[in-house]
Design a protein around this motif. Structure first.
Motif, PDB file in Angstrom:
ATOM      1  N   ASP A  11      -0.599   5.898  -1.704  1.00 19.62           N
ATOM      2  CA  ASP A  11      -1.192   4.652  -2.204  1.00 19.62           C
ATOM      3  C   ASP A  11      -0.652   4.381  -3.608  1.00 19.62           C
ATOM      4  OD1 ASP A  11      -2.989   2.852  -3.622  1.00 19.62           O
ATOM      5  OD2 ASP A  11      -4.346   3.074  -1.933  1.00 19.62           O
ATOM      6  N   GLU A  69      -1.276   7.935  -5.295  1.00 15.85           N
ATOM      7  CA  GLU A  69      -2.212   8.909  -4.747  1.00 15.85           C
ATOM      8  C   GLU A  69      -1.805   9.297  -3.330  1.00 15.85           C
ATOM      9  OE1 GLU A  69      -6.975   9.298  -3.576  1.00 15.85           O
ATOM     10  OE2 GLU A  69      -6.227   7.537  -4.649  1.00 15.85           O
ATOM     11  N   GLN A  86      -1.032   1.611  -6.255  1.00 19.02           N
ATOM     12  CA  GLN A  86      -1.756   0.419  -6.719  1.00 19.02           C
ATOM     13  C   GLN A  86      -2.241  -0.442  -5.547  1.00 19.02           C
ATOM     14  OE1 GLN A  86       0.795  -1.540  -9.593  1.00 19.02           O
ATOM     15  NE2 GLN A  86       0.480   0.053 -11.123  1.00 19.02           N
ATOM     16  N   GLY A  87      -2.837   0.217  -4.569  1.00 21.25           N
ATOM     17  CA  GLY A  87      -3.431  -0.490  -3.453  1.00 21.25           C
ATOM     18  C   GLY A  87      -2.516  -0.741  -2.274  1.00 21.25           C
ATOM     19  N   VAL A  88      -1.244  -0.420  -2.407  1.00 22.70           N
ATOM     20  CA  VAL A  88      -0.277  -0.575  -1.314  1.00 22.70           C
ATOM     21  C   VAL A  88       0.028   0.802  -0.741  1.00 22.70           C
ATOM     22  CG1 VAL A  88       2.005  -1.385  -0.621  1.00 22.70           C
ATOM     23  CG2 VAL A  88       0.720  -2.627  -2.380  1.00 22.70           C
ATOM     24  N   GLY A  89      -0.170   0.953   0.571  1.00 20.88           N
ATOM     25  CA  GLY A  89       0.095   2.243   1.204  1.00 20.88           C
ATOM     26  C   GLY A  89       1.508   2.325   1.739  1.00 20.88           C
TER      27      GLY A  89
END
Length: 209
Positions: free
Chosen positions: A20, A8, A22-25
């Motif tokens: 992003d 995203e 899976q939660g890692v930026g």
């Protein structure tokens, strides 16, 4: 080696992006040509990436297609060209425009990009002309901006101007020149303006001289 990101799009502050996965930026730096073709914040994006490890930093560069990444990788292999200059070149010209300059041996056009002096331009022509010509093909047409694409533009115009100037300065243009180019572009675009189109027209005027 990180070769691709799918996630995203959280932020886009040209030339920097935050994706992003899976939660890692992932912080990514992209050329303006990639920036122009990104989806809106909050949507899914796929970027082909190149990972650079230095003594003082680890940098991730993202590209909307493999063709641009291939050109980036060819540029950083050229003598005297690092990632920052390669991104400036890819921001100042499309892939086809850059290759066209090589084929025509148009060093003057290349020197309008910040950081590209006459010797560097001539070296790029010698080193890359034959290697990159096969990449030259049709590119996506420029998008057409309509009033419905840009709601509530009046309240955003000042921030767009500041963001556009910041993007040009980050690419190596002098602040005064960036401000002038953005102001001229703004006058041409009128009320129908997006940050992408404002940067695009500003860059075009600066590179074309």
């Amino acid at each position: 080696m990180i070769g691709r990101l799918i996630g995203e799009l959280i932020e886009k502050q040209p030339p920097h992006l935050l994706v992003d996965v899976q939660g890692v930026g992932y912080e990514v730096e992209a050329s303006m040509n990639t920036f122009f073709r990104l989806p809106e914040v909050g949507q899914q994006v796929l970027l082909h990436t190149h990972f650079v490890v230095r003594e003082d930093a680890q940098l991730l560069y993202g590209f909307i297609d493999k063709k641009e990444r291939t050109l980036f990788r060819s540029l950083i292999k050229a003598n005297g060209v690092g990632p920052k200059l390669a991104i400036s070149i890819l921001s100042g010209m499309t892939t086809n425009e850059f290759i066209g300059c090589l084929v025509r041996e148009d060093s003057t056009a290349l020197t309008r990009i910040p950081g590209v002096g006459k010797k560097t331009a001539e070296r790029l022509i010698v080193e890359l002309k034959d290697k990159l010509q096969p990449l030259q093909q049709d590119e996506p047409a420029d998008f057409q901006l309509t009033a419905t694409d840009v709601p509530d533009m009046a309240q955003h115009l000042a921030s767009f101007r500041e963001e556009a100037e910041s993007a040009l300065v980050s690419l190596g243009y002098k602040p005064a020149h960036a401000a002038k180019a953005v102001s001229q572009a703004e006058q041409k675009l009128g009320s129908n303006v997006s940050i992408e189109e404002l940067i695009r027209l500003s860059l075009k005027s600066m590179v074309s001289g």
